[in-house]
Design a protein around this motif. Sequence first.
Motif, PDB file in Angstrom:
ATOM      1  N   TYR A 276      26.535  -1.770 -21.217  1.00  0.00           N
ATOM      2  CA  TYR A 276      26.073  -0.709 -20.969  1.00  0.00           C
ATOM      3  C   TYR A 276      26.830   0.469 -20.184  1.00  0.00           C
ATOM      4  N   TYR A 280      26.309   4.172 -21.027  1.00  0.00           N
ATOM      5  CA  TYR A 280      25.515   4.946 -20.186  1.00  0.00           C
ATOM      6  C   TYR A 280      26.545   5.324 -18.993  1.00  0.00           C
ATOM      7  N   LEU A 283      25.278   5.416 -15.047  1.00  0.00           N
ATOM      8  CA  LEU A 283      23.699   5.082 -15.034  1.00  0.00           C
ATOM      9  C   LEU A 283      23.345   3.657 -15.414  1.00  0.00           C
ATOM     10  N   ALA A 284      24.510   3.063 -15.789  1.00  0.00           N
ATOM     11  CA  ALA A 284      24.329   1.559 -16.411  1.00  0.00           C
ATOM     12  C   ALA A 284      23.440   0.718 -15.592  1.00  0.00           C
ATOM     13  N   VAL A 287      19.692   1.800 -15.871  1.00  0.00           N
ATOM     14  CA  VAL A 287      19.168   1.684 -17.239  1.00  0.00           C
ATOM     15  C   VAL A 287      19.092   0.069 -17.522  1.00  0.00           C
ATOM     16  N   LEU A 290      15.702  -0.528 -15.172  1.00  0.00           N
ATOM     17  CA  LEU A 290      14.798  -0.279 -15.725  1.00  0.00           C
ATOM     18  C   LEU A 290      14.435  -0.993 -17.122  1.00  0.00           C
ATOM     19  N   MET A 291      15.217  -1.569 -17.668  1.00  0.00           N
ATOM     20  CA  MET A 291      15.153  -2.533 -19.002  1.00  0.00           C
ATOM     21  C   MET A 291      14.434  -3.662 -18.575  1.00  0.00           C
TER      22      MET A 291
END
Length: 373
Positions: A276, A280, A283-284, A287, A290-291
């Motif tokens: 990730y 990203y 922002l990894a 993210v 959120l996932m």
Amino acid sequence: MSAARRDENISDNHDTGTSKLEDIAARTPGAKARTPLHFPLKAWWVILKRLYVMNDFHNLPLLAAGVAFFAFLAFVPLIAVIVLLYGLVGDPDTVTRSIDQLSPILPSAVLSILREQLLSIVNTSKTAQGVGLALALLVSTYGAMRAANAMMKALNIIYEEHETRNIFVTTLVGAQITIGMAGVAVVGLAAISIFTYISNFLQGYVGDAALIFLKLAIWVTAGFLVSFTFGLFFRYAPDRRPAKWRWLSLGSVAATLLWLAITVGFGYYAANISDYNATYGSLAAVVIFLMWLFLSAYSVLIGAEINAETERQTFQDSTIGKDRPIGERGAVMADTVLLGEASRKILEKKQRRRADRLARKMADENTEDDGRQ
């Protein structure tokens, strides 16, 4: 028409309806089951096929994405509620130490964000006392209600209920669910802290088998509390007459096991397989978080769907209180004895598509045969 004749017609219609229901019940596996554990295998096969259909019909992935977004917005306020409540009965600093017990399960990025927010909230909460503490708790609860309200809407869709409660009632229900979630989390943190303290204290006095038993007790307690939290959602969030606990327990346990498997599996995937950070960048972590929220919400909604379809399968009253006849139970799933019209249309549409594909395949084969001749 005389009153006696009219009453006779009503009685005849009622008898006809009752007779039809009895005929349908005779052909429906598990119609007389008073708990999901009494369903035969044939009933479970029917339920599994409906789960496959309703996953698309209710758009569970899209619902889970919406719940995950609002849960993301509510995450920090919810953590604040937990810390503030825990601070009333214990030292908030122990919350951060308890979080480390979750490291074998949660993805590292999620654990990092959770620990960072906890440290910030713990330091802030130390200055809140008296009226300030009550005000901070009220503001945090209101912010954390976003997740509860999103779940209420999602569960209304799954249980096929229309929202009829006014804004004051929905706000009160959302606040109760939020406080209930926070209370369960506080009990869980306290239990983890107590078990950990006992384990450390007894480490030099008991054998490895006893320590393993204590650790197992920690995770069993945590699993029970998670299942209980899901059960609270399923029972009180939808706008319907609440279901009996036995018609909620199976979906709650299934959601808990699925959430645990998804959390561990996604943590391993994020740490060892997918990169990730390369995709990203900075922002990894967000993210990944959120996932994880999306997959967690998906597992909860699947548990709710299991409960809904098991209620639909039985003809017995699955709602609380005295048993009522079908049509008077105040819940669509408890009052429904057949697959809904929309679901039936989806099945028919899929059958037409299969027939069209088969017809095209046969037409192509016939064309090839004619070409060879």
